[in-house]
Scaffold this active site. Sequence first.
Site, PDB file in Angstrom:
ATOM      1  N   GLU A 263       0.818  -1.206   0.000  1.00 43.64           N
ATOM      2  CA  GLU A 263       0.000   0.000   0.000  1.00 43.64           C
ATOM      3  C   GLU A 263       0.862   1.271   0.000  1.00 43.64           C
ATOM      4  O   GLU A 263       1.804   1.398   0.792  1.00 43.64           O
ATOM      5  CB  GLU A 263      -0.939  -0.033   1.217  1.00 43.64           C
ATOM      6  CG  GLU A 263      -1.846   1.165   1.368  1.00 43.64           C
ATOM      7  CD  GLU A 263      -2.741   1.418   0.163  1.00 43.64           C
ATOM      8  OE1 GLU A 263      -3.360   0.462  -0.331  1.00 43.64           O
ATOM      9  OE2 GLU A 263      -2.793   2.572  -0.304  1.00 43.64           O
ATOM     10  N   THR A 305      -5.906   1.613  -5.567  1.00 45.29           N
ATOM     11  CA  THR A 305      -5.449   0.218  -5.460  1.00 45.29           C
ATOM     12  C   THR A 305      -6.139  -0.666  -6.494  1.00 45.29           C
ATOM     13  O   THR A 305      -5.505  -1.514  -7.129  1.00 45.29           O
ATOM     14  CB  THR A 305      -5.754  -0.378  -4.070  1.00 45.29           C
ATOM     15  OG1 THR A 305      -5.337   0.535  -3.077  1.00 45.29           O
ATOM     16  CG2 THR A 305      -5.042  -1.698  -3.869  1.00 45.29           C
ATOM     17  N   HIS A 420      -1.572   3.284   4.822  1.00 45.20           N
ATOM     18  CA  HIS A 420      -2.575   4.014   4.039  1.00 45.20           C
ATOM     19  C   HIS A 420      -2.840   5.349   4.711  1.00 45.20           C
ATOM     20  O   HIS A 420      -2.823   5.444   5.938  1.00 45.20           O
ATOM     21  CB  HIS A 420      -3.864   3.181   3.972  1.00 45.20           C
ATOM     22  CG  HIS A 420      -4.851   3.681   2.969  1.00 45.20           C
ATOM     23  ND1 HIS A 420      -5.559   4.839   3.133  1.00 45.20           N
ATOM     24  CD2 HIS A 420      -5.240   3.181   1.764  1.00 45.20           C
ATOM     25  CE1 HIS A 420      -6.338   5.037   2.086  1.00 45.20           C
ATOM     26  NE2 HIS A 420      -6.159   4.045   1.237  1.00 45.20           N
ATOM     27  N   ASP A 479       1.532  -0.091  -4.951  1.00 44.47           N
ATOM     28  CA  ASP A 479       0.311   0.095  -5.745  1.00 44.47           C
ATOM     29  C   ASP A 479       0.192   1.492  -6.350  1.00 44.47           C
ATOM     30  O   ASP A 479      -0.266   1.660  -7.461  1.00 44.47           O
ATOM     31  CB  ASP A 479      -0.954  -0.297  -4.948  1.00 44.47           C
ATOM     32  CG  ASP A 479      -1.229   0.583  -3.732  1.00 44.47           C
ATOM     33  OD1 ASP A 479      -0.340   1.364  -3.326  1.00 44.47           O
ATOM     34  OD2 ASP A 479      -2.345   0.489  -3.175  1.00 44.47           O
ATOM     35  N   HIS A 480       0.629   2.504  -5.598  1.00 44.32           N
ATOM     36  CA  HIS A 480       0.539   3.894  -6.092  1.00 44.32           C
ATOM     37  C   HIS A 480       1.196   4.798  -5.071  1.00 44.32           C
ATOM     38  O   HIS A 480       1.634   4.333  -4.015  1.00 44.32           O
ATOM     39  CB  HIS A 480      -0.917   4.323  -6.310  1.00 44.32           C
ATOM     40  CG  HIS A 480      -1.795   4.042  -5.126  1.00 44.32           C
ATOM     41  ND1 HIS A 480      -1.712   4.768  -3.958  1.00 44.32           N
ATOM     42  CD2 HIS A 480      -2.718   3.087  -4.891  1.00 44.32           C
ATOM     43  CE1 HIS A 480      -2.574   4.288  -3.089  1.00 44.32           C
ATOM     44  NE2 HIS A 480      -3.188   3.254  -3.614  1.00 44.32           N
TER      45      HIS A 480
HETATM   46  C1  GP9 Z   1      -8.737  -0.739   0.476  1.00 44.51           C
HETATM   47  C2  GP9 Z   1      -7.326  -0.624   0.081  1.00 44.51           C
HETATM   48  C3  GP9 Z   1      -6.919   0.799  -0.036  1.00 44.51           C
HETATM   49  O1  GP9 Z   1      -9.243  -2.014   0.427  1.00 44.51           O
HETATM   50  O2  GP9 Z   1      -7.088  -1.339  -1.064  1.00 44.51           O
HETATM   51  O3  GP9 Z   1      -7.477   1.378  -1.128  1.00 44.51           O
HETATM   52  P1  GP9 Z   1      -6.950   2.734  -1.776  1.00 44.51           P
HETATM   53  O4  GP9 Z   1      -7.602   3.845  -1.026  1.00 44.51           O
HETATM   54  O5  GP9 Z   1      -5.459   2.779  -1.669  1.00 44.51           O
HETATM   55  O6  GP9 Z   1      -7.406   2.615  -3.159  1.00 44.51           O
HETATM   56 MN    MN Z   2      -3.804   1.720  -2.242  1.00 45.09          MN
END
Ligand code: GP9
Ligand code: MN
Length: 642
Positions: A263, A305, A420, A479-480
């Site tokens: 994340e 994500t 996150h 992921d980003h």
């Molecule tokens: C939520 C997680 C985070 O299930 O994948 O999502 P994001 O806010 O990074 O898209």
């Molecule tokens: Mn994410």
Amino acid sequence: MFTKNKHSKRDKRDGNYKQKILIYTLVIALFWAKMYFIQGSIFTLGVENSNEAAILAFNPLSSIFLLFGLGVFLFGRKGLLATYIFGSVLLYVNVLFYREYNDFITIPMLGQVANLAGLGSSITNILSISDILLFVDVFVAVFLLFYVKPSRFTFFIPKRREGLILAVIAIPLFLVNLAWAETERTDLLERAFDRNMLVKYIGVMNYHVYDIVLQGQTEMKKTFADSNELVPAINYLNEKHTTPNKEMKGAAEGKNVIMISLESTQTFVVDNTLNGEEITPYFNELKEEGAYFNNFYHQVKQGRTSDSEFITENSLYGLNRGAAFFTHAGNEYEASPELLGENGYYTASMHANDKSFWNRDVMYDSLGYDKFYSKADYEVTEDKSYGWGYLDEYFFEDSLDKMEEMEQPFYTKMITLTNHHPFVLPEDKKYIEEGDFSSGTLNRYFQTMRYQDEALKQFVEDFKQSDLYDDTILVIYGDHEGISENHTQAMSEYLDKDINDYEQFQLQRVPLLILGEGIDGKEYDTVGGQIDLRPTLMNLLGIKDDNPVQFGQDLFSEDRREMMITRDGDFANEEYVGVKDQCYDRETGEPVEGEACAPLFEEAQEELALSDSIIYGDLLRYLDETEVVEEMESEKTEETNK
Ligand code: GP9
Ligand code: MN
């Protein structure tokens, strides 16, 4: 008597008429001032000159006339106040959304309210006490509408036809706005893939109208799509095709695959320190053991994500508006889990969040997953949770237990959660001090990154001790970005350099590490993106992937086209980085003549448009048909050659 009466009526009417204009003007001016403030002081739209500043000041007007005009036209007496309240709430929702995502809401995103549940802890971070000031006028409007009641306003009785007049005035105002905006940017509405730019030039309310029109067009595309539309994409991709690396082919044949989506993990933390302490000490060591890519970019947009999942497993681009996971979950896909399933793999996604978040439970069926281990499959207790939920260390631990029981070969995707936004941790999990820069978000980010690294360490070490180790490869990627453009100032303090568009673009790099027997420890500076993961993985596994509609290329391929395109139409290739119509030398970051990048920007646009045509038209449903057509044609050629 008669004349006097006539006079007083006219006087009254004239007086009333002036009063009316005064009230309309007052309401319009107030709302204008509010929009002006929000667009100029809360959004950061990158106003570059006085002409742009003047456009930004002017652009609320047409939408205000339209909005209030329609309000009065449709709702008569109550129209003006009701519109004021509705408009203010809409503006404020935009403010909150912008603070969180640095972007503007699109219609498809409205279907994602389910996701708001997960925003719990972030929402308090994006509310500001001074926001109350944005509501003082709204409270007055609510008071007048519901307590005093518009039917009692004898001095102001708006007529429906006046609403119509206001709405009609909006048209020339908008045309002036558009013509003026085109002095800064030609074909603004046709080339509108940058929402920030659209809002800068036509204002946030007009942007919403534009978005509604776009939505209508999108819906039409699917309805009228036919199999011929797949041909341009297939032709384009055939032309760009490069051969995957032969030595790597089948290097991991028959092995289990564990994908680990980290994340909000960006490349800038790798091999970097805060107050002399490494932020990701474990990953820094681990990357020496496998193929590590230091010029690997994330390519996500509003789907975050879920976009990274979509891109890596389909080798298609995500959408510019909304998340394909929500808007196009019913499409036909030929994603990697499905392909792996056909090749004897058991496939599972593992993520300890609500199963409906990002519509995963629905979309995973379309992607061909056998199983989704969501929150309900983990023993999530209060003491093991914080912030967004189940802490990564426990998630990893439980997931490994599950994998040890799984039938093999398997393909699993684990998605972490703790690192996150808003990046919060229990005290005893803070393994380093927080940062001391001008953004609390960035300051805390170092700590949650450090925590995630510790959780990863525990997982990889346990995994190495397990029976799985010899037969499994790990693919670890970010992921980003976690630190958005909202924190540029603090980032520039930390990195000790100015963050211009080029630097901001480079911050979209996320780590990628592929680990396993047969994959040598080596650092690659190949330019690539998430879209390349699927072809890379399939080549490693030696799986024949017949789906011709993939925009990525094997990252190990020697003759690969080094071109990474972001959803904004920006790109990086071996030599250049193209951002917001500007061209830079990729290595030095020095601006270079635009001509070098012009054809590459065009290529980026063409490619994104082709990928969009696939998703909007649900064209993969025609894949088999198209292959048949092609075969028939080649048979025909053979016939003629005989
Ligand atoms: C939520 C997680 C985070 O299930 O994948 O999502 P994001 O806010 O990074 O898209
Ligand atoms: Mn994410």
